[in-house]
Design a protein around this motif. Structure first.
Motif, short mmCIF file in Angstrom:
data_model
loop_
_atom_site.label_atom_id
_atom_site.label_comp_id
_atom_site.label_asym_id
_atom_site.label_seq_id
_atom_site.Cartn_x
_atom_site.Cartn_y
_atom_site.Cartn_z
N MET A 1 -38.21 -26.63 11.03
CA MET A 1 -37.14 -25.85 12.16
C MET A 1 -37.10 -26.92 13.40
O MET A 1 -37.96 -28.11 13.69
CB MET A 1 -37.97 -24.86 12.87
N ILE A 2 -36.24 -26.91 13.50
CA ILE A 2 -35.26 -28.39 14.91
C ILE A 2 -34.25 -27.40 15.99
O ILE A 2 -34.73 -26.18 15.66
CB ILE A 2 -33.42 -28.87 14.00
N PRO A 3 -34.71 -28.20 17.20
CA PRO A 3 -34.18 -27.60 18.41
C PRO A 3 -32.61 -27.31 17.88
O PRO A 3 -31.71 -27.56 17.43
CB PRO A 3 -34.82 -28.10 19.55
N LEU A 4 -32.55 -26.22 18.89
CA LEU A 4 -31.24 -25.17 17.99
C LEU A 4 -30.27 -25.46 19.90
O LEU A 4 -31.20 -25.29 20.65
CB LEU A 4 -31.17 -23.67 18.28
N VAL A 5 -29.32 -25.31 19.70
CA VAL A 5 -28.01 -25.08 21.62
C VAL A 5 -27.72 -23.93 21.14
O VAL A 5 -26.72 -23.52 20.31
CB VAL A 5 -27.70 -26.11 21.71
N ARG A 6 -28.07 -22.75 22.15
CA ARG A 6 -27.37 -21.86 22.50
C ARG A 6 -25.70 -21.63 23.16
O ARG A 6 -26.13 -21.81 24.36
CB ARG A 6 -28.29 -20.14 22.76
N PRO A 7 -25.02 -21.62 22.49
CA PRO A 7 -23.85 -21.34 23.39
C PRO A 7 -23.46 -20.66 23.58
O PRO A 7 -23.72 -19.25 23.59
CB PRO A 7 -22.86 -21.58 22.31
N GLU A 8 -22.38 -20.70 25.04
CA GLU A 8 -21.79 -19.46 25.22
C GLU A 8 -20.94 -18.14 24.76
O GLU A 8 -20.53 -19.22 23.88
CB GLU A 8 -21.46 -19.11 26.27
N LEU A 9 -21.34 -16.86 24.65
CA LEU A 9 -20.23 -16.69 24.23
C LEU A 9 -19.25 -15.63 24.95
O LEU A 9 -18.70 -15.91 26.19
CB LEU A 9 -21.24 -14.97 23.86
N PRO A 10 -17.98 -16.18 23.92
CA PRO A 10 -16.89 -15.54 24.50
C PRO A 10 -16.79 -14.08 25.29
O PRO A 10 -17.82 -13.32 24.96
CB PRO A 10 -15.69 -15.05 23.13
N PRO A 11 -15.88 -14.22 27.08
CA PRO A 11 -15.95 -12.83 27.39
C PRO A 11 -16.28 -11.99 26.76
O PRO A 11 -16.99 -11.13 27.04
CB PRO A 11 -15.03 -13.66 28.16
N PHE A 87 -29.14 -5.62 21.76
CA PHE A 87 -27.91 -6.48 21.97
C PHE A 87 -28.67 -7.96 23.38
O PHE A 87 -27.50 -8.12 23.67
CB PHE A 87 -27.36 -5.42 22.85
N ASP A 88 -29.39 -7.71 23.31
CA ASP A 88 -29.67 -8.94 24.20
C ASP A 88 -29.76 -10.69 23.85
O ASP A 88 -30.10 -11.44 22.44
CB ASP A 88 -31.64 -9.38 24.46
N TRP A 89 -28.22 -10.98 23.80
CA TRP A 89 -27.71 -12.38 22.48
C TRP A 89 -29.18 -13.17 22.67
O TRP A 89 -29.12 -14.20 22.08
CB TRP A 89 -26.77 -12.85 23.49
N LEU A 90 -30.53 -13.61 24.09
CA LEU A 90 -30.37 -14.83 23.88
C LEU A 90 -31.81 -14.35 22.53
O LEU A 90 -33.55 -15.27 22.73
CB LEU A 90 -31.65 -15.01 25.24
N ASN A 91 -32.32 -13.15 21.98
CA ASN A 91 -32.81 -12.57 21.05
C ASN A 91 -32.89 -12.59 20.10
O ASN A 91 -33.56 -11.76 19.01
CB ASN A 91 -33.57 -10.66 21.86
N HIS A 92 -31.53 -13.11 20.30
CA HIS A 92 -31.28 -13.52 18.42
C HIS A 92 -31.56 -14.73 17.83
O HIS A 92 -30.86 -15.70 18.19
CB HIS A 92 -29.44 -12.62 18.46
N LEU A 93 -31.80 -14.87 15.65
CA LEU A 93 -31.52 -15.50 16.24
C LEU A 93 -31.10 -15.80 14.12
O LEU A 93 -30.99 -13.99 13.56
CB LEU A 93 -33.27 -16.18 15.96
#
Length: 242
Positions: A1-11, A87-93
């Motif tokens: 596993m490697i560290p990943l950066v979660r981007p901001e989603l389009p509005p 539907f929580d973006w921070l909960n999706h991988l």
């Protein structure tokens, strides 16, 4: 596993997820209802999959094993446990079908205080909890979280260690060949070489090599020439772009 950066989603996508989350909060559904709503949101899931693929290592590899292409959206905290986070973006991988359906499934181990005992690579640096032994390709735990992560995701399941070990030997040979051809003096060529290596399956091997170059015993494992190259700031920036 490697560290990943979660981007901001389009509005528009972020707004869609927020609306759906508010609807779930109002309905207070159980896991079955939340899963039905998730499955029915086809266009939302398609958009999320695209953003997760761009966020993943390599060419959209599974964020857990790093070997296979990611094809599924895994809810890190399962819907059965937290329906309101469907539907929580921070909960999706992003996960491959094997990791999602055969390994992790609905597992979400916690300690007595309720702290999750799994590495979320978008929130934690896996190196704090996991050590990849390059010569064998096996992960070893550095903490209780690391031990559960190895177990739940099946990180040492059959063939994965062998694949990582092979990836290590290939990457080391490619880097040595690049050095022998003088590519180390050609920044652009070396950048292309490193990006190509980072896009192969088992991107965690290259990250582990860069990390190992700073540790005792690195010369014995990597070779002095490879260690010196991997310790260069420009190489670190290419391998750890975030």
């Amino acid at each position: 596993m490697i560290p990943l950066v979660r981007p901001e989603l389009p509005p528009d996508l972020a707004s869609d997820l927020d609306r759906r989350t508010r609807e779930l909060a109002t309905a207070k559904p159980d896991g079955g209802v939340a899963r039905t709503k998730w499955r029915g949101a086809r266009s939302t899931r398609s958009s999320l999959l695209g953003h997760l693929t761009l966020m993943a290592a390599g060419l959209g590899q599974c964020m857990y094993c790093g070997e296979s292409r990611g094809t599924s959206i895994d809810h890190f905290e399962p819907i059965t446990r937290a329906p309101q986070r469907a539907f929580d973006w921070l909960n999706h991988l992003l996960a491959c079908s094997h990791c999602n359906s055969n390994e992790k499934r609905e597992q979400y181990p916690c300690d007595t205080s309720g702290r999750c005992l799994l590495v979320d690579p978008s929130r934690q640096d896996p190196r704090d909890h996991l050590w990849l032994r390059l010569t064998t390709g096996c992960y070893e735990p550095r903490s209780a979280i690391g031990a559960e992560t190895i177990r739940v995701f099946g990180l040492n399941r059959e063939l994965l260690p062998r694949g990582r070990s092979a990836a290590f030997h290939v990457r080391r040979a490619v880097l040595r060949d690049a050095l022998a051809r003088g590519a180390a003096d050609e920044h652009e060529e070396m950048a292309v070489c490193l990006r190509a290596l980072a896009e192969q399956p088992f991107a965690d091997v290259l990250y582990a090599m860069v990390d190992a170059a700073e540790r005792p015993g690195a010369v014995e494992v990597l070779g002095r020439d490879v260690v010196e190259m991997l310790k260069r700031p420009e190489v670190n920036r290419l391998v750890w772009p975030h």
